[in-house]
Scaffold this active site. Sequence first.
Site, PDB file in Angstrom:
ATOM      1  N   ASP A  99       0.829  -1.203   0.000  1.00 51.15           N
ATOM      2  CA  ASP A  99       0.000   0.000   0.000  1.00 51.15           C
ATOM      3  C   ASP A  99       0.869   1.261   0.000  1.00 51.15           C
ATOM      4  O   ASP A  99       0.681   2.165  -0.791  1.00 51.15           O
ATOM      5  CB  ASP A  99      -0.973   0.007   1.192  1.00 51.15           C
ATOM      6  CG  ASP A  99      -0.290  -0.248   2.542  1.00 51.15           C
ATOM      7  OD1 ASP A  99       0.948  -0.484   2.581  1.00 51.15           O
ATOM      8  OD2 ASP A  99      -0.984  -0.212   3.569  1.00 51.15           O
ATOM      9  N   GLU A 102       7.155   3.799   3.542  1.00 49.12           N
ATOM     10  CA  GLU A 102       7.582   4.993   4.264  1.00 49.12           C
ATOM     11  C   GLU A 102       9.061   4.847   4.628  1.00 49.12           C
ATOM     12  O   GLU A 102       9.921   5.276   3.867  1.00 49.12           O
ATOM     13  CB  GLU A 102       6.684   5.195   5.490  1.00 49.12           C
ATOM     14  CG  GLU A 102       6.958   6.518   6.184  1.00 49.12           C
ATOM     15  CD  GLU A 102       6.007   6.805   7.320  1.00 49.12           C
ATOM     16  OE1 GLU A 102       5.205   5.933   7.705  1.00 49.12           O
ATOM     17  OE2 GLU A 102       6.079   7.935   7.839  1.00 49.12           O
TER      18      GLU A 102
HETATM   19  P1  IMP Z   1       7.405   1.461   6.581  1.00 50.27           P
HETATM   20  O1  IMP Z   1       7.793   0.145   7.179  1.00 50.27           O
HETATM   21  O2  IMP Z   1       7.836   2.632   7.409  1.00 50.27           O
HETATM   22  O3  IMP Z   1       7.811   1.605   5.139  1.00 50.27           O
HETATM   23  O4  IMP Z   1       5.835   1.585   6.660  1.00 50.27           O
HETATM   24  C1  IMP Z   1       5.014   0.843   5.896  1.00 50.27           C
HETATM   25  C2  IMP Z   1       3.735   0.487   6.613  1.00 50.27           C
HETATM   26  O5  IMP Z   1       3.331   1.463   7.581  1.00 50.27           O
HETATM   27  C3  IMP Z   1       2.650   0.477   5.561  1.00 50.27           C
HETATM   28  O6  IMP Z   1       2.522  -0.803   4.979  1.00 50.27           O
HETATM   29  C4  IMP Z   1       1.432   0.900   6.344  1.00 50.27           C
HETATM   30  O7  IMP Z   1       0.822  -0.222   6.927  1.00 50.27           O
HETATM   31  C5  IMP Z   1       1.970   1.801   7.424  1.00 50.27           C
HETATM   32  N1  IMP Z   1       1.867   3.224   7.029  1.00 50.27           N
HETATM   33  C6  IMP Z   1       2.884   4.065   6.758  1.00 50.27           C
HETATM   34  N2  IMP Z   1       2.425   5.282   6.442  1.00 50.27           N
HETATM   35  C7  IMP Z   1       1.072   5.198   6.493  1.00 50.27           C
HETATM   36  C8  IMP Z   1       0.019   6.151   6.245  1.00 50.27           C
HETATM   37  O8  IMP Z   1       0.209   7.332   5.914  1.00 50.27           O
HETATM   38  N3  IMP Z   1      -1.252   5.671   6.396  1.00 50.27           N
HETATM   39  C9  IMP Z   1      -1.535   4.392   6.756  1.00 50.27           C
HETATM   40  N4  IMP Z   1      -0.575   3.481   7.000  1.00 50.27           N
HETATM   41  C10 IMP Z   1       0.718   3.885   6.871  1.00 50.27           C
HETATM   42 MG    MG Z   2       0.802  -2.028   5.143  1.00 56.34          MG
END
Ligand code: IMP
Ligand code: MG
Length: 175
Positions: A99, A102
């Site tokens: 989805d 980040e």
């Molecule tokens: P990462 O591990 O920091 O890349 O974050 C990824 C996960 O964090 C995504 O798969 C989402 O489940 C959650 N996430 C990060 N940013 C958002 C946002 O703005 N809205 C909703 N979920 C988010």
């Molecule tokens: Mg996710």
Amino acid sequence: MNNITLTELISPNELQEIVRRLGSEINRDYQDKPLLVVCVLKGSFVFMADLVRRLTCPLEVDFVRLASYGSEITSSGNVAMTKDMETCVDGKELLIVEDIVETGHTTRFLLDLLQSRHPAGIRICTLLKKTVPQKVEIPVHYAGKVIEDHFVVGYGLDWDEKYRHLPGIFKINRK
Ligand code: IMP
Ligand code: MG
């Protein structure tokens, strides 16, 4: 007090446009190669459902569920798999459908795990990518849209399990 308002960031029409473009890119690259498309639950379920209907190569779908423990909205790097795939990955071309990327921690975790199961190849498709510098480098082959560092919901993405059903992507404003 939870005083929350939502502002539309990506309309349902624009989302369909993005999905159509991503589908064409994937079709161009894979052509008739069979694909195993891996949906990262829960956030990718709506995007995945739309995306696979744009794909023309022979494909299978499977699902994993990842949870990251830490603060409510920021991935901490402590990622765990709470539901594994049921399909054997060995020798297959995989497409991970995310989805949003980040920090990159969640996708890195899944990439390393699936790589250890000897697929023929793995590519990543994410609907959204935040402009924040990734803490962990991951190769994103297909990216829908790059967004500023807002917390967004809708089209599968949640805030505290809410708003996944909204047909567009909305920015959350907290007062
Ligand atoms: P990462 O591990 O920091 O890349 O974050 C990824 C996960 O964090 C995504 O798969 C989402 O489940 C959650 N996430 C990060 N940013 C958002 C946002 O703005 N809205 C909703 N979920 C988010
Ligand atoms: Mg996710």
